[in-house]
Design a protein around this motif. Sequence first.
Motif, short mmCIF file in Angstrom:
data_model
loop_
_atom_site.label_atom_id
_atom_site.label_comp_id
_atom_site.label_asym_id
_atom_site.label_seq_id
_atom_site.Cartn_x
_atom_site.Cartn_y
_atom_site.Cartn_z
N VAL A 134 0.84 -1.19 0.00
CA VAL A 134 0.00 0.00 0.00
C VAL A 134 0.88 1.24 0.00
CG1 VAL A 134 -0.36 -0.17 2.51
CG2 VAL A 134 -1.90 1.23 1.13
N MET A 135 0.64 2.10 -0.99
CA MET A 135 1.46 3.31 -1.14
C MET A 135 0.89 4.41 -0.24
SD MET A 135 2.12 3.36 -5.25
CE MET A 135 0.44 3.34 -5.80
N VAL A 136 1.76 4.92 0.62
CA VAL A 136 1.32 5.92 1.60
C VAL A 136 2.14 7.18 1.39
CG1 VAL A 136 0.96 6.37 4.04
CG2 VAL A 136 0.82 4.03 3.19
N ARG A 137 1.43 8.30 1.22
CA ARG A 137 2.15 9.58 1.08
C ARG A 137 2.61 10.04 2.43
NH1 ARG A 137 -0.57 13.61 -2.72
NH2 ARG A 137 -0.93 12.35 -4.55
N PRO A 138 3.76 10.74 2.49
CA PRO A 138 4.22 11.26 3.78
C PRO A 138 3.13 12.16 4.38
CG PRO A 138 5.75 11.84 2.00
CD PRO A 138 4.60 11.12 1.37
N GLY A 139 2.93 12.05 5.66
CA GLY A 139 1.93 12.89 6.31
C GLY A 139 0.56 12.24 6.37
N TYR A 140 0.34 11.16 5.59
CA TYR A 140 -0.95 10.46 5.65
C TYR A 140 -0.84 9.35 6.67
CZ TYR A 140 -3.09 12.72 1.65
OH TYR A 140 -3.66 13.64 0.81
N ALA A 141 -1.72 9.37 7.66
CA ALA A 141 -1.65 8.35 8.70
C ALA A 141 -2.35 7.08 8.25
CB ALA A 141 -2.32 8.89 9.96
N LEU A 142 -1.88 5.96 8.74
CA LEU A 142 -2.60 4.71 8.53
C LEU A 142 -3.87 4.77 9.38
CD1 LEU A 142 0.31 2.12 8.58
CD2 LEU A 142 -0.89 3.09 6.63
N PRO A 143 -4.90 3.99 9.03
CA PRO A 143 -6.15 4.05 9.80
C PRO A 143 -5.93 3.65 11.25
CG PRO A 143 -6.16 2.21 8.24
CD PRO A 143 -4.95 3.02 7.94
N ASP A 144 -6.70 4.28 12.13
CA ASP A 144 -6.58 3.96 13.55
C ASP A 144 -8.01 3.84 14.11
OD1 ASP A 144 -5.81 3.64 16.12
OD2 ASP A 144 -5.34 5.75 16.49
N PRO A 145 -8.44 2.67 14.55
CA PRO A 145 -7.66 1.44 14.60
C PRO A 145 -7.50 0.82 13.21
CG PRO A 145 -9.92 1.00 15.24
CD PRO A 145 -9.83 2.48 15.00
N ILE A 146 -6.47 0.00 13.08
CA ILE A 146 -6.26 -0.79 11.86
C ILE A 146 -7.40 -1.81 11.78
CG2 ILE A 146 -4.70 -2.53 10.85
CD1 ILE A 146 -3.13 -0.11 10.70
N PRO A 147 -8.05 -1.96 10.60
CA PRO A 147 -9.14 -2.94 10.51
C PRO A 147 -8.66 -4.36 10.84
CG PRO A 147 -8.94 -1.65 8.47
CD PRO A 147 -7.79 -1.25 9.35
N ASP A 148 -9.60 -5.20 11.28
CA ASP A 148 -9.26 -6.58 11.69
C ASP A 148 -8.55 -7.37 10.59
OD1 ASP A 148 -10.47 -6.14 14.04
OD2 ASP A 148 -12.35 -7.18 13.54
N TRP A 149 -8.97 -7.14 9.34
CA TRP A 149 -8.43 -7.94 8.24
C TRP A 149 -7.04 -7.50 7.83
CZ3 TRP A 149 -7.51 -4.57 4.28
CH2 TRP A 149 -8.29 -3.41 4.23
N TRP A 150 -6.59 -6.35 8.36
CA TRP A 150 -5.30 -5.77 7.95
C TRP A 150 -4.18 -6.44 8.75
CZ3 TRP A 150 -4.69 -0.37 5.73
CH2 TRP A 150 -3.36 0.01 5.66
N GLN A 151 -3.52 -7.40 8.15
CA GLN A 151 -2.40 -8.08 8.82
C GLN A 151 -1.09 -7.48 8.34
OE1 GLN A 151 -2.32 -12.39 8.69
NE2 GLN A 151 -4.49 -12.39 8.19
N THR A 152 -0.41 -6.81 9.23
CA THR A 152 0.82 -6.12 8.85
C THR A 152 1.92 -7.12 8.51
OG1 THR A 152 0.18 -4.32 10.27
CG2 THR A 152 2.48 -4.39 9.65
N ALA A 153 2.62 -6.84 7.42
CA ALA A 153 3.66 -7.75 6.95
C ALA A 153 4.86 -7.73 7.89
CB ALA A 153 4.10 -7.34 5.55
N ASP A 154 5.52 -8.87 7.97
CA ASP A 154 6.80 -8.96 8.67
C ASP A 154 7.87 -8.52 7.68
OD1 ASP A 154 9.15 -9.68 9.82
OD2 ASP A 154 8.76 -11.84 9.81
#
Length: 210
Positions: A134-154
């Motif tokens: 997922v491409m994120v522009r600087p200054g754009y926050a990730l959603p809070d809370p992160i949705p349940d289905w969003w499994q952050t990569a190692d």
Amino acid sequence: MNDSRPDRCGIFGGTFDPIHIGHVKTVRQVMQQTELPLVRYIPAALPPHRPRPGTNAKQRLAMVDLALRDQGDMIVDARELRRCGHSYTVDTVESLREEFPDIDFSLILGLDALLGFDQWHRWQALLSLVGIYVMVRPGYALPDPIPDWWQTADTSTPGSLAAGKIQAISIDPVDVSATGIREGIRAGQDQHHVLHPGVWQYIQTHKLYE
Ligand code: ATP
């Protein structure tokens, strides 16, 4: 499989009406940060979430082809244009996996698109098949809370992304949109600075967006 053939591939879909420098420069940043060796650009036929584009499929495909001609590791893939009806990403990924069973595919999406991901057709099936950059522009926050289905990569193992995992990639934004380009051309403005020279030439030759 021949060792020189890439075993990972990104998928970047869009209407590409027209393809512009933002589409190439941002994906290039993803490739550099993730060691992704190849990306397939897949123009959409009838996007389920958007109105039908103005140019025809053949013209959009020709422009993607021109824009990527000098990029050996970015290629155009016309499978959605050959298929009848809606182009659901899950169908596209299933078709790619059937054709290339030894390749790990990953989607490349903007954050806006990912936030609506759980509305997509068969999204759970899709997530079982691919990881997502997922491409994120600087200054754009990730959603809070992160949705349940969003499994952050190692990210401790660079160069791989497991199916179902999501990896945020910080991208320098390129302030260009196809909508802005179409409006600019309609208003008689030169748009060559935001397009590949071959694409700008094609648009002028075929009098697109006027
Ligand atoms: P339009 O203005 O017609 O909506 P677009 O420029 O957003 O078009 P699309 O073909 O819809 O182009 O884009 C395909 C993908 O590229 C989408 O995921 C979109 O978010 C992304 N994208 C488009 N423009 C940029 C840009 N300047 N930087 C990064 N990503 C972009």
